[in-house]
Write an enzyme that holds these catalytic residues in place. Structure first.
Site, short mmCIF file in Angstrom:
data_model
loop_
_atom_site.label_atom_id
_atom_site.label_comp_id
_atom_site.label_asym_id
_atom_site.label_seq_id
_atom_site.Cartn_x
_atom_site.Cartn_y
_atom_site.Cartn_z
CD GLU A 102 7.27 9.25 17.57
OE1 GLU A 102 8.45 9.32 16.97
OE2 GLU A 102 6.20 8.82 17.51
CE LYS A 116 -1.72 2.85 2.00
NZ LYS A 116 -1.75 4.42 2.06
CD GLU A 170 9.43 1.63 13.81
OE1 GLU A 170 9.16 2.49 14.52
OE2 GLU A 170 10.12 1.71 12.87
N GLY A 203 -2.09 5.13 13.73
CA GLY A 203 -2.24 4.28 12.55
C GLY A 203 -1.91 2.80 12.90
CB CYS A 231 11.10 5.27 14.60
SG CYS A 231 12.45 4.28 13.83
N GLY A 234 4.76 3.67 11.27
CA GLY A 234 4.19 4.77 11.00
C GLY A 234 3.96 4.95 12.85
CB SER A 235 1.36 7.63 13.77
OG SER A 235 0.15 6.91 13.27
#
Length: 527
Positions: free
Chosen positions: A392, A183, A264, A244, A301, A240-241
């Site tokens: 974060e 994606k 992650e 998400g 990250c 990502g977040s």
């Protein structure tokens, strides 16, 4: 050439009417190419092709998969300047970063090629029959790892190459024998299409089945939701977040057949600076960490978003020096206006909390989509009692927490959410006096760094890039290095199976000459 279309297997497809464009944050304008979002039918077709390809691809030898992975690396390099310039135009990142990330991506592919060519990674284990065992005979049981099935990989915003289309998740899944549907991330869809074209060329050149790889365009969440809910998708990879990743995790868990989501997600990567190290090296540490906090505009990250120390004159001096050093660094461009907006919003939310003191914030005029770096400080009790300060802030931002004593330091560490990394700054003799701090840190992170910075993740066999939730959804696995292949496989046993019908990895004669565990002993001998 970038077309804006989807790769449904090895065919370009554009059945949909919804389009979008990528954005050049340096020029503060849209790029030219319009990308066509995939339709439901195109998604179904991609998954159907992947399901069909799995039947053949899961049985392909490690040697043939290795040739495929090496060919992908070669085709990515053959894209040359077109890939680099597209990457830069869609991210605002410099050419040197683009080339470095391309090298890392190619290196990952070649590392997995080497791994599967040798084939010991399947962890072949054999317990031979004992027909005379009392009181019950023992059957012949043989185990190895087999691929899960079609995998959906979500491209990451901050690593358009190394964590996206042909990045670590895709490389590991293909190496395991799983077809992959990517994606594509909408912020770098052009980069994604170019890399997809390289994968498709490699698949065709090496005789891989159609459907071993597809690339799906999407500007919103609908396409990702359909992919995760599709009954023929067997696993998901995401970088990502927290928001998400958690949404995908929940969707996958709610399916009639739940599937694993290896996500992650966020991390503030606590850095503990012990007193003697601060006393002896405070000035140099301030300089080193100012650079680490602003590296890549803080869009890693592993960015050091939290620094912990014991309240002292030396810590106060460190805060002053860190603040002074960070203001000497010119602000740089963020990936996209949406990321700039999120940075400003999240930064403001933290700085609006009680007892937070801003010690440095770049105040000169900056270009559009550039980020103002910030250092703030707070006392330990306030930080401990306000979990909003634990979240974060994706960008060049860090909080220094001044702890009253070691007990408070230990308590703060133990109350943190799971993190990717923790760092301990110490002289070698000092650290032995802080075993509880080290133990507390170990319980909250996937990797501990000694006298270094967390930014930078070495791609090697011993690397762990993961950690307790929410750093990742499953702390038993890494997202970096060849051991990440273990996410996309499951153990499978054959009992009393005819030798000539067994996979080569489990046959008595060991035709691949791999290391196997036979009756409890590691050997590459025949049985």
């Amino acid at each position: 050439m970038i077309t804006g279309k989807n790769y449904i297997g090895n065919k370009l497809s554009a059945e949909g009417s919804k389009t979008y464009k990528t954005f050049n944050p340096q020029l503060n304008q849209e790029n030219e190419t319009a990308f066509i979002e995939a339709t439901s039918d195109e998604i179904d077709n991609a998954v159907a092709l992947a399901k069909g390809a799995y039947i053949e691809f899961s049985k392909i030898s490690g040697t043939r998969k290795a040739v495929f992975l090496d060919a992908i690396a070669d085709e990515i390099l053959a894209l040359d300047d077109e890939l680099i310039q597209t990457y830069c135009s869609e991210t605002g990142l410099p050419e040197g970063r683009a080339k470095g990330e391309r090298g890392r991506t190619v290196g990952q592919l070649r590392a997995f090629a080497k791994l599967v060519d040798e084939s010991s990674w399947v962890e072949a284990t054999i317990d031979t029959a004992q027909p005379d065992r009392e009181p019950m005979p023992r059957p012949d049981v043989r185990k190895l790892m087999i691929p899960l099935g079609p995998v959906v990989v979500f491209g990451a915003s901050n690593f358009p190459l190394a964590y996206s289309t042909a990045g670590g998740d895709t490389a590991a899944a293909l190496a395991s024998g799983c077809p992959v549907i990517v994606k594509s991330h909408p912020m770098h869809a052009g980069t994604g299409e170019l890399v997809s074209s390289a994968i498709i060329k490699a698949a065709e050149k090496t005789g891989m089945p159609n459907g071993v790889f597809s690339n799906i365009n999407s500007s919103g969440i609908e396409v990702g939701v359909q992919l995760v809910k599709h009954p023929d998708v067997k696993a998901v990879g995401f970088t990502g977040s927290i928001r998400g990743g958690r949404a995908l995790y929940d969707l996958a868990a709610q399916r009639d057949e739940p599937i694993p989501v290896f996500a992650e997600m966020g991390s503030i990567n606590p850095v503990v600076i012990l007193p003697k190290a601060l006393q002896n090296n405070g000035d140099s540490l301030a300089s080193i960490y100012a650079k680490s906090i602003t590296l890549g505009t803080g869009q890693f990250c592993t960015n050091p978003g939290l620094i912990l120390g014991l309240k002292s004159e030396e810590l106060s001096n460190f805060v002053d020096n860190l603040s002074s050093n960070i203001l000497k660094i010119d602000p740089t461009c963020m990936l996209h206006p949406n990321i700039v907006s999120a940075y400003v919003q999240n930064k403001s939310a933290v700085l609006s909390q009680e007892n937070i003191k801003v010690t440095a914030e770049f105040e000169d005029i900056i270009q559009s989509n550039f980020a103002r770096q910030v250092i703030a400080t707070v006392d330990g009790e306030t930080f401990l009692n306000n979990t909003k300060l634990h979240q974060e802030v994706f960008g060049p931002f860090s909080i220094v927490v001044q702890c009253e004593n070691v007990k408070e330091l230990e308590k703060i560490i133990s109350k943190l959410e799971g993190q990717l990394t923790g760092t301990l700054i110490s002289d070698e003799k000092e650290v032995s006096n802080y075993n509880n701090v080290v133990n507390s840190l170990q319980n909250r992170v996937g990797r501990i760094i000694f006298n270094g910075v967390p930014t930078g993740v070495e791609v090697c066999t011993s690397m762990v890039h993961g950690g307790p939730y929410p750093a990742s959804t499953d702390s038993r696995f890494t997202a970096v290095g060849v051991n990440s292949i273990k996410r996309w496989v499951r153990p499978f046993s054959y009992q009393d199976w005819p030798n000539d019908l067994l996979p080569n990895e489990l046959k008595n004669e060991n035709p691949l000459e791999i290391l196997r565990t036979v009756n409890g002993e590691l050997t590459n001998n025949k049985i």
